[in-house]
Design a protein around this motif. Sequence first.
Motif, PDB file in Angstrom:
ATOM      1  N   VAL A  23       0.840  -1.201   0.000  1.00 20.82           N
ATOM      2  CA  VAL A  23       0.000   0.000   0.000  1.00 20.82           C
ATOM      3  C   VAL A  23       0.875   1.251   0.000  1.00 20.82           C
ATOM      4  CG1 VAL A  23      -1.785   1.248   1.273  1.00 20.82           C
ATOM      5  CG2 VAL A  23      -1.874  -1.232   1.128  1.00 20.82           C
ATOM      6  N   SER A  31      -0.948   8.406   3.646  1.00 19.37           N
ATOM      7  CA  SER A  31      -2.296   8.283   3.105  1.00 19.37           C
ATOM      8  C   SER A  31      -3.190   7.530   4.089  1.00 19.37           C
ATOM      9  CB  SER A  31      -2.267   7.548   1.764  1.00 19.37           C
ATOM     10  OG  SER A  31      -1.910   6.199   1.965  1.00 19.37           O
ATOM     11  N   GLU A  33      -5.189   5.135   3.320  1.00 19.22           N
ATOM     12  CA  GLU A  33      -5.129   3.706   3.006  1.00 19.22           C
ATOM     13  C   GLU A  33      -3.972   3.035   3.735  1.00 19.22           C
ATOM     14  OE1 GLU A  33      -5.584   6.046   0.757  1.00 19.22           O
ATOM     15  OE2 GLU A  33      -7.573   5.567  -0.016  1.00 19.22           O
ATOM     16  N   CYS A  37      -4.301   0.191   6.644  1.00 10.76           N
ATOM     17  CA  CYS A  37      -3.631  -1.093   6.425  1.00 10.76           C
ATOM     18  C   CYS A  37      -2.652  -1.402   7.555  1.00 10.76           C
ATOM     19  CB  CYS A  37      -2.913  -1.078   5.078  1.00 10.76           C
ATOM     20  SG  CYS A  37      -2.217  -2.670   4.642  1.00 10.76           S
ATOM     21  N   TYR A  51      -7.241  -6.296   3.256  1.00  6.68           N
ATOM     22  CA  TYR A  51      -7.437  -4.878   2.953  1.00  6.68           C
ATOM     23  C   TYR A  51      -6.413  -4.388   1.930  1.00  6.68           C
ATOM     24  CZ  TYR A  51      -7.914   0.121   3.414  1.00  6.68           C
ATOM     25  OH  TYR A  51      -8.093   1.451   3.133  1.00  6.68           O
ATOM     26  N   VAL A  55      -7.366  -2.803  -1.652  1.00  5.29           N
ATOM     27  CA  VAL A  55      -6.997  -1.429  -2.006  1.00  5.29           C
ATOM     28  C   VAL A  55      -6.174  -1.405  -3.289  1.00  5.29           C
ATOM     29  CG1 VAL A  55      -5.555   0.510  -1.281  1.00  5.29           C
ATOM     30  CG2 VAL A  55      -7.153  -0.484   0.307  1.00  5.29           C
ATOM     31  N   LEU A  59      -8.875   0.212  -5.975  1.00  5.53           N
ATOM     32  CA  LEU A  59      -8.725   1.659  -6.070  1.00  5.53           C
ATOM     33  C   LEU A  59      -7.749   2.039  -7.171  1.00  5.53           C
ATOM     34  CD1 LEU A  59      -8.577   2.796  -2.350  1.00  5.53           C
ATOM     35  CD2 LEU A  59     -10.522   2.767  -3.883  1.00  5.53           C
ATOM     36  N   SER A  61      -5.079   4.512  -8.423  1.00  3.16           N
ATOM     37  CA  SER A  61      -4.198   5.493  -7.794  1.00  3.16           C
ATOM     38  C   SER A  61      -4.222   6.836  -8.519  1.00  3.16           C
ATOM     39  CB  SER A  61      -2.767   4.964  -7.720  1.00  3.16           C
ATOM     40  OG  SER A  61      -2.250   4.757  -9.011  1.00  3.16           O
ATOM     41  N   TYR A  64      -7.218   8.606  -7.290  1.00  2.00           N
ATOM     42  CA  TYR A  64      -6.951   9.008  -5.911  1.00  2.00           C
ATOM     43  C   TYR A  64      -6.109  10.280  -5.886  1.00  2.00           C
ATOM     44  CZ  TYR A  64      -4.877   8.926  -1.268  1.00  2.00           C
ATOM     45  OH  TYR A  64      -4.440   9.273  -0.018  1.00  2.00           O
TER      46      TYR A  64
END
Length: 72
Positions: A23, A31, A33, A37, A51, A55, A59, A61, A64
């Motif tokens: 992550v 972050s 996330e 994590c 998780y 992620v 997700l 990036s 994001y």
Amino acid sequence: MASGRCCTFLEILLAIILPPLGVFLRFGCCSMEFCICLLLTILGYVPGIIYAVYVLVALDSDQYQREYHTLA
């Protein structure tokens, strides 16, 4: 395109070995996330892995980063 898949594969592999590391490579150290994590990994290794893989796969990036810079 193969480079993107290779990076994602390596991030997922690192996320299985050490969940916060995968992550961190995608989203950075400060972050939300990464913090979630890290907390899940401290509380239990398996929730951290689940998780982290979620992620990294779910997700985007780039999306994001755009949202983060828009809010900042």
